[in-house]
Design a protein around this motif. Structure first.
Motif, mmCIF file in Angstrom:
data_model
loop_
_atom_site.group_PDB
_atom_site.id
_atom_site.type_symbol
_atom_site.label_atom_id
_atom_site.label_comp_id
_atom_site.label_asym_id
_atom_site.label_seq_id
_atom_site.Cartn_x
_atom_site.Cartn_y
_atom_site.Cartn_z
ATOM 1 N N VAL A 69 -6.427 0.112 17.102
ATOM 2 C CA VAL A 69 -7.852 -0.104 17.366
ATOM 3 C C VAL A 69 -8.640 -0.074 16.053
ATOM 4 O O VAL A 69 -9.594 -0.853 15.855
ATOM 5 C CB VAL A 69 -8.374 0.952 18.343
ATOM 6 C CG1 VAL A 69 -9.898 0.853 18.484
ATOM 7 C CG2 VAL A 69 -7.714 0.776 19.709
ATOM 8 N N ALA A 70 -8.244 0.804 15.109
ATOM 9 C CA ALA A 70 -8.915 0.844 13.802
ATOM 10 C C ALA A 70 -8.708 -0.458 13.041
ATOM 11 O O ALA A 70 -9.626 -0.971 12.393
ATOM 12 C CB ALA A 70 -8.381 2.026 12.995
ATOM 13 N N ILE A 71 -7.497 -0.998 13.119
ATOM 14 C CA ILE A 71 -7.220 -2.286 12.471
ATOM 15 C C ILE A 71 -8.135 -3.365 13.037
ATOM 16 O O ILE A 71 -8.729 -4.158 12.307
ATOM 17 C CB ILE A 71 -5.744 -2.671 12.647
ATOM 18 C CG1 ILE A 71 -4.849 -1.750 11.825
ATOM 19 C CG2 ILE A 71 -5.504 -4.127 12.235
ATOM 20 C CD1 ILE A 71 -3.363 -1.964 12.067
ATOM 21 N N PHE A 72 -8.291 -3.374 14.371
ATOM 22 C CA PHE A 72 -9.164 -4.367 14.992
ATOM 23 C C PHE A 72 -10.611 -4.182 14.540
ATOM 24 O O PHE A 72 -11.304 -5.158 14.216
ATOM 25 C CB PHE A 72 -9.091 -4.273 16.515
ATOM 26 C CG PHE A 72 -10.164 -5.062 17.211
ATOM 27 C CD1 PHE A 72 -10.077 -6.445 17.292
ATOM 28 C CD2 PHE A 72 -11.274 -4.434 17.750
ATOM 29 C CE1 PHE A 72 -11.077 -7.196 17.911
ATOM 30 C CE2 PHE A 72 -12.274 -5.176 18.364
ATOM 31 C CZ PHE A 72 -12.175 -6.548 18.448
ATOM 32 N N ALA A 73 -11.092 -2.943 14.519
ATOM 33 C CA ALA A 73 -12.495 -2.682 14.185
ATOM 34 C C ALA A 73 -12.825 -3.182 12.783
ATOM 35 O O ALA A 73 -13.837 -3.862 12.569
ATOM 36 C CB ALA A 73 -12.784 -1.188 14.309
ATOM 37 N N ALA A 269 -2.184 -1.656 4.580
ATOM 38 C CA ALA A 269 -2.264 -2.966 3.933
ATOM 39 C C ALA A 269 -3.559 -3.695 4.270
ATOM 40 O O ALA A 269 -4.240 -4.218 3.397
ATOM 41 C CB ALA A 269 -1.064 -3.816 4.336
ATOM 42 N N LEU A 270 -3.911 -3.727 5.546
ATOM 43 C CA LEU A 270 -5.007 -4.591 5.998
ATOM 44 C C LEU A 270 -6.339 -3.864 6.162
ATOM 45 O O LEU A 270 -7.377 -4.509 6.182
ATOM 46 C CB LEU A 270 -4.636 -5.256 7.323
ATOM 47 C CG LEU A 270 -3.399 -6.144 7.260
ATOM 48 C CD1 LEU A 270 -3.172 -6.806 8.603
ATOM 49 C CD2 LEU A 270 -3.546 -7.180 6.184
ATOM 50 N N VAL A 271 -6.323 -2.540 6.281
ATOM 51 C CA VAL A 271 -7.571 -1.820 6.468
ATOM 52 C C VAL A 271 -7.895 -0.987 5.236
ATOM 53 O O VAL A 271 -8.869 -1.243 4.534
ATOM 54 C CB VAL A 271 -7.515 -0.926 7.717
ATOM 55 C CG1 VAL A 271 -8.828 -0.174 7.906
ATOM 56 C CG2 VAL A 271 -7.210 -1.755 8.943
ATOM 57 N N ARG A 272 -7.057 -0.015 4.962
ATOM 58 C CA ARG A 272 -7.320 0.838 3.804
ATOM 59 C C ARG A 272 -7.299 0.024 2.514
ATOM 60 O O ARG A 272 -8.152 0.187 1.638
ATOM 61 C CB ARG A 272 -6.283 1.956 3.754
ATOM 62 C CG ARG A 272 -6.551 2.989 2.677
ATOM 63 C CD ARG A 272 -5.649 4.198 2.902
ATOM 64 N NE ARG A 272 -5.872 5.211 1.875
ATOM 65 C CZ ARG A 272 -5.178 5.279 0.745
ATOM 66 N NH1 ARG A 272 -4.228 4.395 0.509
ATOM 67 N NH2 ARG A 272 -5.415 6.212 -0.139
ATOM 68 N N GLY A 273 -6.296 -0.866 2.394
ATOM 69 C CA GLY A 273 -6.226 -1.702 1.203
ATOM 70 C C GLY A 273 -7.421 -2.618 1.075
ATOM 71 O O GLY A 273 -7.937 -2.837 -0.025
ATOM 72 N N SER A 274 -7.908 -3.143 2.202
ATOM 73 C CA SER A 274 -9.057 -4.037 2.153
ATOM 74 C C SER A 274 -10.326 -3.309 1.749
ATOM 75 O O SER A 274 -11.187 -3.858 1.071
ATOM 76 C CB SER A 274 -9.255 -4.707 3.517
ATOM 77 O OG SER A 274 -8.160 -5.536 3.817
ATOM 78 N N LEU A 275 -10.464 -2.058 2.168
ATOM 79 C CA LEU A 275 -11.658 -1.304 1.816
ATOM 80 C C LEU A 275 -11.633 -0.844 0.368
ATOM 81 O O LEU A 275 -12.669 -0.786 -0.294
ATOM 82 C CB LEU A 275 -11.790 -0.090 2.748
ATOM 83 C CG LEU A 275 -12.064 -0.422 4.217
ATOM 84 C CD1 LEU A 275 -12.087 0.857 5.030
ATOM 85 C CD2 LEU A 275 -13.365 -1.175 4.367
#
Length: 536
Positions: A69-73, A269-275
């Motif tokens: 759900v965090a990835i989606f948000a 990769a997709l959430v923490r890395g993106s931020l």
């Protein structure tokens, strides 16, 4: 109002290169080891009773659901900044994978939500979620190689429909293939469909990994390695789920550990890395596009500079050629005029001699006209033609033109037809002379001697239409589409006495005035050339 404090120190830069990759991987490895130790302890304790294993299973699944759900948000709210649909596809996919995983957790054997279903129902939900996950990963990898943007709400609707359809096929429809075969006494085994599905899912995931590697230049290096390691772990997870014979046994336990590690790595990769590195992940395509735009602008500037130099060189060349060609022609014409004056007093001068001198003068005039056409054509093509625009009264201008053009136009043949109260037009008088004389001399040249040539002017909305009409041979239909082309000379119906630049230059001069020109002709009856100029 006091301004916010701002430090003069430069912002701390994150380390780049392989060092940061291994630093991050070490952190993940340490947390994985700690998590594995805790999980193994829970597993050993869970062997004492089924409820303890259910607690372990529920915790690990719900933790995975929370990460999904965090990835989606994050992915949904950052979709506008992404250059491709890679992140959006994964974000939406993890939302619906989390939904199906939640149902799988509730349907797990022993939870009591579906007591009559046994182990098969939960396994069916599991396989459905893994198919959504693997197909989405493959689709996202395909999106990585293209700048195609998918509508976010359309994608959400497609996933919603597909997920609901899968849930319906499993229950209540009950037509989804069996994934676990329950046997009397509480034992059972995996169905052939379930085993084959795990291998198919693994193939999808590996294919996605290959595509991501092929397009690795579009991902930050750290993000790339997180995703590739996640894919390897995911394949190991699917392989372990082909080996268990009891939903409470060790291979099921290991598979869930790998599944959790996969979800955490995708999150990093997709959430923490993106931020943490927005310009290297979410905005990577934006930075790349900006750099590409900068290069294109620089290339365009260089091309424009080269074009400017080329135009200057061409103008210098045409000026030199024009001077070098006209100089001997001027001398020839001057000597021809001197000879003509000297021979005027000779009583025995024959008509043939007079005609020869006239032929020399006409040839010189023709050559000068061709040189002028070539120079003007070069200036038109190079965009170097300058106009001195001013209001011009059509009636006054045409009357003056005819008075001044008796040497080149047979004024007695011109029939002037002017509409009353013509508005002035914006034009360069010298260029307008060239347009008019080109059309009038053409009409004179290609019509019978003595036949009338009509010169008309009439208003046409916000323009004035000027027409030159002759009663000559006309232009055959085959020639009409090409009549204004450079160096084009009609093959039939008209004599070829020039290099074919007169009408080409005429059209260019009209268009330089923001006007347009056209021709209508009927063989044997004559031609009408009409050009429009905007009113002043």
């Amino acid at each position: 109002m006091p301004l916010p404090y701002r430090s003069n120190r430069a912002p701390r830069q994150l380390p780049a290169g392989a060092g940061i990759v291994w630093h991050r991987l070490l952190i993940v490895l340490l947390f994985s080891i700690i998590g594995a130790l805790i999980t193994i302890g829970l597993y050993l304790y869970s062997k004492l009773s089924v409820p303890h294993y259910l607690l372990y299973h529920s915790l690990i699944e719900l933790f995975s659901v929370g990460i999904g759900v965090a990835i989606f948000a994050i992915g949904w709210n950052s979709r506008r900044f992404a250059g491709s649909s890679f992140l959006l596809v994964l974000a939406v996919a993890f939302l619906f994978v989390s939904l199906v995983d939640t149902v799988h957790t509730l349907a797990f054997k022993g939870m009591g939500v579906f007591p009559e279903a046994g182990a098969n129902l939960a396994t069916q939900y599991w396989i459905a979620a893994r198919y959504i996950e693997s197909v989405s990963l493959l689709f996202a990898a395909l999106m990585l190689s293209t700048r195609l943007k998918i509508g976010s709400y359309l994608l959400l609707a497609v996933y919603l429909f597909g997920t609901l359809l899968l849930l319906y096929l499993i229950r209540p429809a009950g037509i989804f293939p069996a994934c676990y075969v329950d046997l009397p006494g509480g034992d059972g085994h995996l169905s052939l469909f379930k085993i084959i599905s795990e291998y198919v899912i693994s193939a999808f995931i590996l294919t996605a990994g290959v595509l991501i590697w092929i397009n690795r230049d579009r991902l930050d290096r750290r993000i790339l390695w997180f995703i590739l390691i996640a894919i390897v772990i995911k394949v190991l997870s699917e392989f372990s789920f082909t080996l268990y014979i009891d939903v409470y046994r060790i291979y099921n336990f290991i598979g869930h550990i790998f599944k959790l590690a996969f979800t955490v790595l995708i999150y990093l990769a997709l959430v923490r890395g993106s931020l943490l590195t927005p310009y290297r992940s979410i905005f990577r395509d934006l930075v790349s596009s900006r750099e590409q735009l900068r290069k294109e602008l620089e290339e365009r500037r260089q091309a424009e500079e080269a074009l400017r130099r080329s135009q200057e060189e061409r103008e210098d060349l045409m000026r030199t050629i024009s001077h070098d060609l006209r100089a001997p022609l001027t001398i020839i014409r001057g000597h021809a005029e001197i000879i003509s004056e000297l021979l005027q007093a000779e009583p025995g001068l024959t008509p043939a001699v007079r005609e020869s001198i006239g032929a020399i003068e006409r040839s010189v005039d023709g050559m000068n006209s061709m040189i002028r056409d070539l120079v003007d054509a070069a200036r038109l093509e190079g965009g170097q033609l300058t106009l001195e625009l001013a209001p011009v009264e059509p009636a006054e201008y045409l009357a003056d033109l005819l008075r001044r053009s008796g040497a080149v136009v047979e004024i007695g043949r011109i029939v002037l037809e002017l509409a009353p109260a013509l508005p002035p037009v914006r034009a360069d008088r010298n260029r307008l002379d060239r347009i008019m004389l080109n059309l009038l001399t053409n009409a004179q040249k290609y019509s019978p001697p003595g036949s009338p040539i009509e010169l008309r002017a009439e208003p046409a909305e916000e323009q004035v239409a000027f027409s030159v009409l002759d009663h000559g041979r006309g232009i055959v239909p085959e020639d009409l589409p090409h009549i204004f082309e450079r160096f084009y000379r009609p093959q039939t119906g008209r004599k070829a006495e020039s290099v074919g630049l007169g009408l080409y230059i005429t059209k260019g001069l009209v268009e330089a005035h923001d006007g347009r020109i056209s021709v209508a002709s009927e063989p044997g009856k004559g031609s009408t050339f009409t050009f429009m100029l905007p009113v002043a």
